[in-house]
Design a protein around this motif. Structure first.
Motif, PDB file in Angstrom:
ATOM      1  N   GLY A  26      -2.025   9.218  14.080  1.00  0.00           N
ATOM      2  CA  GLY A  26      -1.939  10.434  13.295  1.00  0.00           C
ATOM      3  C   GLY A  26      -1.088  10.357  12.050  1.00  0.00           C
ATOM      4  N   GLY A  27      -0.571   9.197  11.714  1.00  0.00           N
ATOM      5  CA  GLY A  27       0.255   9.099  10.519  1.00  0.00           C
ATOM      6  C   GLY A  27       0.267   7.688   9.985  1.00  0.00           C
ATOM      7  N   THR A  28       1.122   7.438   9.018  1.00  0.00           N
ATOM      8  CA  THR A  28       1.242   6.114   8.423  1.00  0.00           C
ATOM      9  C   THR A  28       2.348   5.363   9.139  1.00  0.00           C
ATOM     10  N   PHE A  29       1.965   4.634  10.156  1.00  0.00           N
ATOM     11  CA  PHE A  29       2.928   3.964  11.034  1.00  0.00           C
ATOM     12  C   PHE A  29       3.858   3.055  10.252  1.00  0.00           C
ATOM     13  N   SER A  30       3.304   2.307   9.330  1.00  0.00           N
ATOM     14  CA  SER A  30       4.098   1.293   8.642  1.00  0.00           C
ATOM     15  C   SER A  30       5.141   1.877   7.705  1.00  0.00           C
ATOM     16  N   SER A  31       5.109   3.168   7.464  1.00  0.00           N
ATOM     17  CA  SER A  31       6.103   3.771   6.577  1.00  0.00           C
ATOM     18  C   SER A  31       7.363   4.197   7.317  1.00  0.00           C
ATOM     19  N   TYR A  32       7.351   4.084   8.635  1.00  0.00           N
ATOM     20  CA  TYR A  32       8.488   4.523   9.435  1.00  0.00           C
ATOM     21  C   TYR A  32       9.257   3.341  10.012  1.00  0.00           C
TER      22      TYR A  32
END
Length: 123
Positions: A26-32
Motif C-alpha cells: 500500500g505504499g512506497t516501501f523503499s522510501s521508509y
C-alpha cells in the motif's frame, strides 16, 4: 497508507533461532526506514533494530547486538529480523514499523505499525 504484516513468530528453546518477516503493502516501501520493536508482558514497547531505506545501514539496541541481524528486500517489500542465540528475555510481541530517522536508540518517527507476532523462548 502502508499495511505491515509480521510473520515467523513462535516457540523456540533458548539458544535457538527464528526469522521474522514483515511484508509491506500500500505504499512506497523503499522510501521508509524499517524497524523492529518488541513489547514484553508488563513492559513498555522497546526498540530492537532498524535498517535504512537502502539497507546500507543497520542499527541495534545493545541487548541484541551480535545475535540479531536485520535485512530488507525492496523488490519484495519485505524486511526480516534474524534472531539467533535467543534468550528467555527475548520473549515478547515483535512489531514491525515503517518510519524515519532511526539510530541505535530507536526511530524518531514511526509512521506505521504492524499488529505484531509473538516470540516465546523457553528456558
Amino acid at each position: 497508507q502502508v499495511q505491515l504484516v509480521e510473520s515467523g513468530g513462535g516457540l523456540v528453546q533458548a539458544g535457538g533461532s527464528l526469522r521474522l518477516s514483515c511484508a509491506a503493502s500500500g505504499g512506497t516501501f523503499s522510501s521508509y526506514e524499517m524497524g523492529w520493536f518488541r513489547q514484553a508482558p508488563g513492559k513498555e514497547r522497546e526498540f530492537v533494530a532498524a535498517i535504512s531505506w537502502s539497507g546500507g545501514s543497520t542499527y541495534f539496541t545493545d541487548s541484541v547486538k551480535g545475535r540479531f541481524t536485520i535485512s530488507r528486500d525492496n523488490a519484495k517489500n519485505t524486511v526480516y529480523l534474524q534472531m539467533n542465540s535467543l534468550k528467555p528475555e527475548d520473549r515478547a510481541v515483535y512489531y514491525c514499523a515503517a518510519g524515519y530517522s532511526c539510530s541505535n536508540y530507536g526511530c524518531h518517527t514511526v509512521a506505521y505499525w504492524g499488529k505484531g507476532t509473538l516470540v516465546t523462548v523457553s528456558s
